[in-house]
Enzyme design. Sequence first.
Site, mmCIF file in Angstrom:
data_model
loop_
_atom_site.group_PDB
_atom_site.id
_atom_site.type_symbol
_atom_site.label_atom_id
_atom_site.label_comp_id
_atom_site.label_asym_id
_atom_site.label_seq_id
_atom_site.Cartn_x
_atom_site.Cartn_y
_atom_site.Cartn_z
ATOM 1 N N PHE A 1 -7.767 1.605 11.882
ATOM 2 C CA PHE A 1 -6.544 2.200 12.439
ATOM 3 C C PHE A 1 -6.711 2.642 13.893
ATOM 4 O O PHE A 1 -6.383 3.759 14.266
ATOM 5 C CB PHE A 1 -6.154 3.394 11.554
ATOM 6 C CG PHE A 1 -4.684 3.736 11.570
ATOM 7 C CD1 PHE A 1 -3.774 2.947 10.901
ATOM 8 C CD2 PHE A 1 -4.219 4.851 12.233
ATOM 9 C CE1 PHE A 1 -2.423 3.279 10.892
ATOM 10 C CE2 PHE A 1 -2.869 5.187 12.241
ATOM 11 C CZ PHE A 1 -1.965 4.393 11.566
ATOM 12 N N ARG B 1 -5.374 7.607 17.082
ATOM 13 C CA ARG B 1 -6.709 7.588 16.474
ATOM 14 C C ARG B 1 -7.718 6.907 17.395
ATOM 15 O O ARG B 1 -8.888 7.304 17.432
ATOM 16 C CB ARG B 1 -6.681 6.900 15.104
ATOM 17 C CG ARG B 1 -8.008 6.977 14.355
ATOM 18 C CD ARG B 1 -7.891 6.505 12.929
ATOM 19 N NE ARG B 1 -7.368 7.510 12.037
ATOM 20 C CZ ARG B 1 -8.120 8.315 11.284
ATOM 21 N NH1 ARG B 1 -9.451 8.252 11.354
ATOM 22 N NH2 ARG B 1 -7.571 9.202 10.483
ATOM 23 N N GLN C 1 0.821 -1.208 0.000
ATOM 24 C CA GLN C 1 0.000 0.000 0.000
ATOM 25 C C GLN C 1 0.855 1.257 0.000
ATOM 26 O O GLN C 1 0.327 2.355 -0.112
ATOM 27 C CB GLN C 1 -0.904 0.021 1.250
ATOM 28 C CG GLN C 1 -1.933 -1.087 1.286
ATOM 29 C CD GLN C 1 -2.667 -1.143 2.616
ATOM 30 O OE1 GLN C 1 -2.670 -2.172 3.282
ATOM 31 N NE2 GLN C 1 -3.292 -0.061 3.020
ATOM 32 N N PHE D 1 -5.976 -4.063 3.517
ATOM 33 C CA PHE D 1 -6.635 -3.795 4.806
ATOM 34 C C PHE D 1 -5.711 -3.150 5.840
ATOM 35 O O PHE D 1 -5.969 -3.217 7.034
ATOM 36 C CB PHE D 1 -7.236 -5.087 5.393
ATOM 37 C CG PHE D 1 -8.052 -5.882 4.421
ATOM 38 C CD1 PHE D 1 -9.193 -5.339 3.851
ATOM 39 C CD2 PHE D 1 -7.676 -7.169 4.063
ATOM 40 C CE1 PHE D 1 -9.949 -6.073 2.943
ATOM 41 C CE2 PHE D 1 -8.422 -7.900 3.156
ATOM 42 C CZ PHE D 1 -9.565 -7.345 2.597
ATOM 43 N N GLU E 1 -12.976 2.711 5.383
ATOM 44 C CA GLU E 1 -12.948 2.246 6.764
ATOM 45 C C GLU E 1 -14.254 2.416 7.531
ATOM 46 O O GLU E 1 -14.604 1.533 8.325
ATOM 47 C CB GLU E 1 -11.822 2.971 7.520
ATOM 48 C CG GLU E 1 -10.440 2.584 7.052
ATOM 49 C CD GLU E 1 -9.363 3.468 7.650
ATOM 50 O OE1 GLU E 1 -8.503 2.949 8.367
ATOM 51 O OE2 GLU E 1 -9.391 4.691 7.401
#
Length: 772
Positions: free
Chosen positions: A347, A313, A200, A231, A724
């Site tokens: 995340f 996060r 990614q 993912f 997400e």
Amino acid sequence: MTASTLHRPIAHDSATLYVTGEARYIDDIAFPADGLHIALGLSDRAHARITAIDVSACLASQDVITVLTAADIPGENDASPVFGDDPIFADDIVEYHGQAIFAVVARSAKAARVAAKKAQISYADLPAIITIEDALAQNHLLEPPYVLTNGSVETALADAKHNLSGSIRIGGQEHFYLEGQAAYAMPGESGDIAISVSSQHPTEVQHKVAHALGVPFHAVTVDVRRMGGGFGGKESQSNLPAIVAALAVRKTGCAAKLVYDRDEDMRVTGKRHDMLITYDVGYDDTGRITAMDINQALRCGMSFDLSQAIAERAVLHAHNCYAIDHMRVTSQLCRTHTPSNTAFRGFGGPQGMLAMERVIEEVAAALGLDPVLVRQRNYFADWTDAKPQQVTAYHMPVRDVIINTLTDRLLDTSDYYRRRQAIDAYNISANSSAGIFRKGIGFAPVMFGISFNKTILNQAGALIHIYTDGSVQLNHGGTEMGQGLHTKTRQICADVFGIADHMVKITATSTGKVPNTSATAASSGTDLNGMATKRAADTLKDRMASYLSTLYQTTPDQVRFASGQVHIGAASISFAEAATQCWQGRVSLSSTGFYATPDIHWDREAGRGAPFYYFAYGAAVSEVTVDTLTGESRVNRVDILHDVGRSINPAIDLGQIEGGFIQGLGWLTMEELVYGDDGRLLTHAPSTYKIPACSDRPDVMHIDLFESDGNRADTIHKSKAVGEPPFMLSMCVYGAVSHALQSFGQFPKLDTPMTAEHILMTATRIKASAKI
């Protein structure tokens, strides 16, 4: 006539290749006859000092060319994304079971694997810390705890009418992408190396390979055509196979590739962080939460990887879509002797939000209220009614809330209240007849911030060429892992030029075409790369219009691109003819485009800022049946209403919503990672690790896109991210199973995953306590 390509369900650009098996992945790329294969030699200790390494038997094994160790690295022995703490090959100390120590390079994959098992490694064992509890007890953290505070938490907790405390253990998750980690490196001239990798983040791979080889970035070119799933598991974890393949090329002069098998992939790579979250909550008689004190402890593994940003996060999403005036969130990054956990869809957001939803369910149970009502009493106000002082716990103004309207609409279309009443009646009847089945219904809202936490990552570039036959080639910094990014950017490009989408061809993402890119992550792929694509296309369109208007003696505002034609005043020519005339006029038909997300900033130390450009919203209702004799559960029906702004491609967005929900369902109900006391992952194959199968799909799935005027933020064509946010919609299943077990008279306090064993043990405990 060619209609606009936007806001239409155009097929995925690789759909036909996928279903016919013609799509090429790393292991499908033609390999030269003298190409070499690589197998890793892995540690069988969680924490130990290496006292001796003897690879002579490996070298003597059939078809082996060489063995790579830390001594063969000319540059930096580091594969980490940020902190420089994750060695390519362990040299002195191993810090998890499955850590790479060496690599065998051979003429076949089988020969390399056979040889790798022949190494003789001696260890002096060291104390291993495996669990979150052990790490907390020994204060074994990657960094000091991070604390975000809003309001006067202690005072508000003391003044609250009601208080409750509790904890929830949230399991990790294996990415289980269909294509494992894979990299193919090829030698070039003058020491250059070209790498095809399932990643990614091609730019990070480029940098890490260059650092390991001790060469400039320009000596390494990294290409990514597609991944067989990512993912988040290929954001940083793809660094290691690419580096090792490059080291093999440097040492042998031959092409080389490293492709993990499933067992190896699951042992070597990090997962979604499992967490232990504790909470103290104050609330009033209506269910309004007045104060919260939350502690999030994450099992990070042996190094940082991306844990700091993931934990951040989780902190920023700890209140989901609820306005909590007094809130403190403490984050502890536990350093354990396990693989370094890493990015995974959401995340950190899913774990932070799930704990909040658990609190809502528990408050509702304590007051005897419908959890939906408690949620509504704690929501942020919708933006049409919002007051200027409405802010998150990290002091970000919230001006785009639609969760109240969205909730009302879903509760109506899903017939929630009637169904809940019917389920309660069914469970009362089951209690009186000693029935073993219980039903439950759950609801969950989602408010997910869109942008990378780290502001500098919110940038993207694109490169577009127009050829004289009217065909267009597009390249941008985003990577395709099945999510449809390339399809959307192709639609965006075609719309600017007024041509059919098949006239635009996407080429492999390459560091040689678009440099210095960010990872395709944080659900920002289309937001960033779509806008960069549009800017590149707009530049070319304006350039062509300027020349053609002069050629046809009119003004640029009289040049219009539509339906495969270019209308220039009263004249009309094909787009291909327009391109040819511009070329003949020596007009450049190639342009770059660049985009940086505006109006975002974040001060981590102060815990203040606006780290997100906007929020994506959604809500879901699920109905489950639980067999209390076996603990098995079944999701019977799901109703989803999700906000995607003005969808660029509704078919792709619906696919992302359905897939995200099912992946979240697996995380919450069946996917269980089990580590032995020695740190060995026991669930390292499909035989021991269960992901959802087709038969696990709910019998009924109603998925609708929330209709609106689009994103209030100035995003690409007013669309919203969709990668997400739908994952968290699965939290409604947690509420539904809780509701089913509450029919025995107690709040169940479930952890996740809610496997059959966990549900059975919880139900047995509750029934014994209630003497049922």
